[in-house]
Write a protein that holds these residues in place. Structure first.
Motif, short mmCIF file in Angstrom:
data_model
loop_
_atom_site.label_atom_id
_atom_site.label_comp_id
_atom_site.label_asym_id
_atom_site.label_seq_id
_atom_site.Cartn_x
_atom_site.Cartn_y
_atom_site.Cartn_z
N GLY A 293 0.82 -1.21 0.00
CA GLY A 293 0.00 0.00 0.00
C GLY A 293 0.85 1.25 0.00
N TYR A 294 1.90 1.25 0.81
CA TYR A 294 2.80 2.40 0.87
C TYR A 294 3.50 2.60 -0.47
CZ TYR A 294 6.89 5.20 2.07
OH TYR A 294 7.87 6.16 2.10
N PHE A 295 4.00 1.52 -1.05
CA PHE A 295 4.73 1.64 -2.31
C PHE A 295 3.84 2.07 -3.47
CE2 PHE A 295 7.74 -1.62 -0.35
CZ PHE A 295 8.65 -0.64 0.03
N LEU A 296 2.57 1.63 -3.46
CA LEU A 296 1.65 2.06 -4.51
C LEU A 296 1.40 3.57 -4.45
CD1 LEU A 296 -0.97 -0.85 -4.47
CD2 LEU A 296 0.61 -0.30 -6.33
N ASP A 297 1.40 4.10 -3.23
CA ASP A 297 1.21 5.55 -3.07
C ASP A 297 2.44 6.34 -3.49
OD1 ASP A 297 -1.42 5.56 -2.20
OD2 ASP A 297 -0.89 5.45 -0.08
N LYS A 298 3.63 5.73 -3.43
CA LYS A 298 4.88 6.46 -3.60
C LYS A 298 5.57 6.25 -4.96
CE LYS A 298 5.19 8.44 0.48
NZ LYS A 298 5.25 9.91 0.64
N PHE A 299 5.38 5.08 -5.58
CA PHE A 299 6.19 4.73 -6.74
C PHE A 299 5.33 4.31 -7.93
CE2 PHE A 299 8.75 3.75 -2.92
CZ PHE A 299 9.78 4.66 -3.12
N ASN A 300 6.00 4.09 -9.05
CA ASN A 300 5.32 3.66 -10.27
C ASN A 300 4.57 2.36 -10.01
OD1 ASN A 300 5.37 1.85 -12.85
ND2 ASN A 300 5.62 3.93 -13.63
N ASN A 301 3.26 2.38 -10.24
CA ASN A 301 2.42 1.24 -9.89
C ASN A 301 2.77 -0.04 -10.64
OD1 ASN A 301 -0.74 3.00 -9.19
ND2 ASN A 301 1.18 2.90 -8.07
N SER A 302 3.12 0.09 -11.92
CA SER A 302 3.45 -1.09 -12.71
C SER A 302 4.70 -1.78 -12.17
CB SER A 302 3.67 -0.71 -14.19
OG SER A 302 2.47 -0.25 -14.76
N ILE A 303 5.69 -1.00 -11.76
CA ILE A 303 6.93 -1.57 -11.21
C ILE A 303 6.64 -2.26 -9.88
CG2 ILE A 303 9.20 -1.01 -10.28
CD1 ILE A 303 9.38 1.24 -12.36
N VAL A 304 5.82 -1.63 -9.04
CA VAL A 304 5.46 -2.23 -7.75
C VAL A 304 4.79 -3.58 -7.96
CG1 VAL A 304 4.04 -1.98 -5.67
CG2 VAL A 304 5.30 -0.01 -6.56
N ILE A 305 3.82 -3.63 -8.88
CA ILE A 305 3.11 -4.89 -9.14
C ILE A 305 4.07 -5.94 -9.69
CG2 ILE A 305 1.33 -5.99 -10.56
CD1 ILE A 305 0.29 -4.35 -8.18
N ALA A 306 4.99 -5.54 -10.56
CA ALA A 306 5.97 -6.48 -11.11
C ALA A 306 6.82 -7.10 -9.99
CB ALA A 306 6.86 -5.78 -12.13
N ILE A 307 7.23 -6.28 -9.03
CA ILE A 307 8.07 -6.77 -7.92
C ILE A 307 7.29 -7.75 -7.05
CG2 ILE A 307 9.22 -6.08 -5.78
CD1 ILE A 307 10.00 -3.46 -7.23
N TYR A 308 6.05 -7.40 -6.72
CA TYR A 308 5.27 -8.29 -5.85
C TYR A 308 4.81 -9.55 -6.59
CZ TYR A 308 5.34 -5.23 -1.84
OH TYR A 308 5.77 -4.50 -0.75
N THR A 309 4.66 -9.45 -7.90
CA THR A 309 4.40 -10.65 -8.70
C THR A 309 5.60 -11.58 -8.63
OG1 THR A 309 2.95 -9.45 -10.22
CG2 THR A 309 3.89 -11.53 -11.02
N LEU A 310 6.78 -11.01 -8.69
CA LEU A 310 8.01 -11.80 -8.58
C LEU A 310 8.08 -12.51 -7.22
CD1 LEU A 310 10.64 -12.57 -10.02
CD2 LEU A 310 11.71 -10.57 -8.98
N PHE A 311 7.66 -11.82 -6.16
CA PHE A 311 7.60 -12.47 -4.85
C PHE A 311 6.71 -13.71 -4.90
CE2 PHE A 311 8.30 -8.15 -2.59
CZ PHE A 311 9.67 -8.35 -2.59
N GLY A 312 5.55 -13.56 -5.51
CA GLY A 312 4.63 -14.69 -5.59
C GLY A 312 5.21 -15.85 -6.38
N VAL A 313 5.83 -15.54 -7.52
CA VAL A 313 6.42 -16.58 -8.36
C VAL A 313 7.54 -17.30 -7.62
CG1 VAL A 313 7.77 -16.97 -10.46
CG2 VAL A 313 5.77 -15.47 -10.53
N ILE A 314 8.43 -16.54 -6.99
CA ILE A 314 9.55 -17.14 -6.24
C ILE A 314 9.03 -17.98 -5.07
CG2 ILE A 314 11.52 -16.64 -4.75
CD1 ILE A 314 12.05 -14.16 -6.50
N GLY A 315 8.05 -17.45 -4.35
CA GLY A 315 7.52 -18.15 -3.19
C GLY A 315 6.85 -19.47 -3.54
N TRP A 316 5.92 -19.44 -4.50
CA TRP A 316 5.24 -20.67 -4.89
C TRP A 316 6.19 -21.63 -5.59
CZ3 TRP A 316 0.97 -22.06 -2.68
CH2 TRP A 316 0.08 -21.09 -2.20
N GLY A 317 7.11 -21.08 -6.38
CA GLY A 317 8.11 -21.94 -7.01
C GLY A 317 9.00 -22.61 -5.97
#
Length: 412
Positions: free
Chosen positions: A280-304
């Motif tokens: 939530g903090y990062f969405l308010d402060k930074f480029n939204n597409s980049i934030v989503i890409a980073i958190y998507t990577l978390f999900g991929v790494i975690g489930w992988g």
């Protein structure tokens, strides 16, 4: 004109945080503690007892069809007060239950109240009261729910052990009635001249008032491509989340103790708390597409990692990382629904998209179990989760870019 205080907006934030801390942490996250003693008391199997949660989820999904529309038309203070009163009284009445059927009825009624009180209340209230820092305050308010589960599980577990399950339910009901009901009575659903929203002083009064009627209706949203991007993301991410109930079984199936499985699940919960607060903090402060890409990577790494790793430490780490990625579903989707469709029909649009997600999550638990029955392994569902995470992240990023043009049109 004198500067007006926005302190009341922060009180709304505190109320929302307590709703999630107690509502999710106590009412939702502790229900599994009652399965075994209730089953013993009424001589029923665990699956039969768990049906009460199934009825609850089905009732909630049906309610979501109209919950958003109703929330936009009624006084939120009285609606939320009534919902928590119903939940608290339902738990207290179950203290006198004489059959498992009473649990099915009570949890169905709780399921009807749940979308208003827990599913929609926080994003709707905070969206009304915060013109700025919406993502930050919503992430924190939703994030404390995991800490609530951490606090209340041992308390209720100890109450059940020492006082019995009936008194455990009585304790839960009393806590809801004496804490959440009075808190809801302090709520104002909308800002006014005396109590402006946070960020009010950065806008002209006329523009601030106009914002309440800006945006798209549900019918108009249905004609936009980003609506279906977000619907797909919700379906995919809720389907992925449905696997969380199988994580312990997966850990045991690969030859590790159940205690490790429980620790991995705890890692997921802690990661989800951190993910909700931080995204939530990062969405308010930074480029939204980049934030989503980073958190998507978390999900991929975690489930992988959950799919490939076999050591205790790496599995627990994977659980925490995939929990971080959960912030996409729990915070960013309500955030983007408001940002892309505006406030005009926000609660209704959020309600419909959430309903579709609820159906997906409910189906996932059974589908994942079916895959295991067919192959005696969770490898396929875990691989599917990795793929769905990537697709969901891409869908959200696509919606962000499509919405840039659409937002310009409805803001004119």
């Amino acid at each position: 004109m004198a500067k007006k205080s926005t302190k009341y907006a922060w009180w709304i934030f505190i109320v929302c945080a307590l709703i999630n801390f107690i509502g999710f942490g106590l009412i939702i996250n502790t229900v599994g503690l009652f399965y075994a003693p209730i089953g013993t008391a009424f001589h029923t199997g665990r699956a039969e007892v768990a049906l009460m949660t199934t009825f609850q989820n089905v009732a909630g999904a049906i309610t979501l069809l109209f919950a958003g529309k109703l929330m936009s038309k009624v006084n939120l203070k009285w609606l939320l007060t009534a919902c928590f009163a119903i939940m608290g009284l339902g738990l207290i009445l179950l203290n006198r239950a004489q059959s498992i059927t009473m649990f099915y009825i009570a949890w169905s009624v709780i399921g009807i109240a749940q979308p208003f009180a827990l599913g929609l209340a926080t994003p709707v209230l905070l969206g009304n009261w915060f013109k700025k820092k919406y993502g930050t305050v919503m992430g924190i308010a939703l994030g404390v729910s995991a800490f609530g589960g951490t606090v209340f599980n041992p308390i209720i577990g100890a109450a059940i052990t020492s006082l019995g399950w009936r008194n455990g339910l009585l304790l839960e009901g009393i806590l809801v009635l004496i804490i959440l009901v009075p808190l809801c009575l302090t709520i104002k659903g909308q800002p006014d001249e005396k109590h402006p929203a946070y960020g009010y002083d950065d806008q002209k009064v006329a523009k601030d008032n106009e914002d309440n009627n800006r945006g798209l209706t549900l019918i108009q949203a249905l004609r936009t491509p980003m609506f279906y991007c977000l619907v797909f993301a919700m379906i995919a991410l809720q389907f992925i989340a449905g696997f969380v109930q199988h994580i312990s079984a997966h850990i045991v199936n690969i030859g590790l103790p159940l205690t490790v499985g429980a620790t991995v699940v705890s890692g997921v919960m802690l990661g989800a708390a951190a993910g909700k607060i931080s995204i939530g903090y990062f969405l308010d402060k930074f480029n939204n597409s980049i934030v989503i890409a980073i958190y998507t990577l978390f999900g991929v790494i975690g489930w992988g990692g959950l799919l490939m790793m076999r050591s205790n430490a790496l599995l627990i780490s994977s659980g925490f990382i995939l929990g971080l990625g959960q912030g996409i579903m729990l915070v960013s989707l309500p955030y983007f629904i408001r940002k892309q469709f505006g406030s005009k029909d926000y609660s209704n649009i959020l309600s419909i998209i959430s309903m579709v997600g609820s159906v997906s999550s409910a189906a996932a638990v059974s589908v994942d179990g079916l895959f295991f029955d067919m192959s005696h392994s969770y490898s396929f569902p875990l691989t599917l989760n990795v793929i769905l995470y990537m697709l969901a992240g891409l869908a959200i990023i696509l919606s962000i870019n499509i919405a840039k043009k659409t937002i310009k049109k409805w803001r004119v």
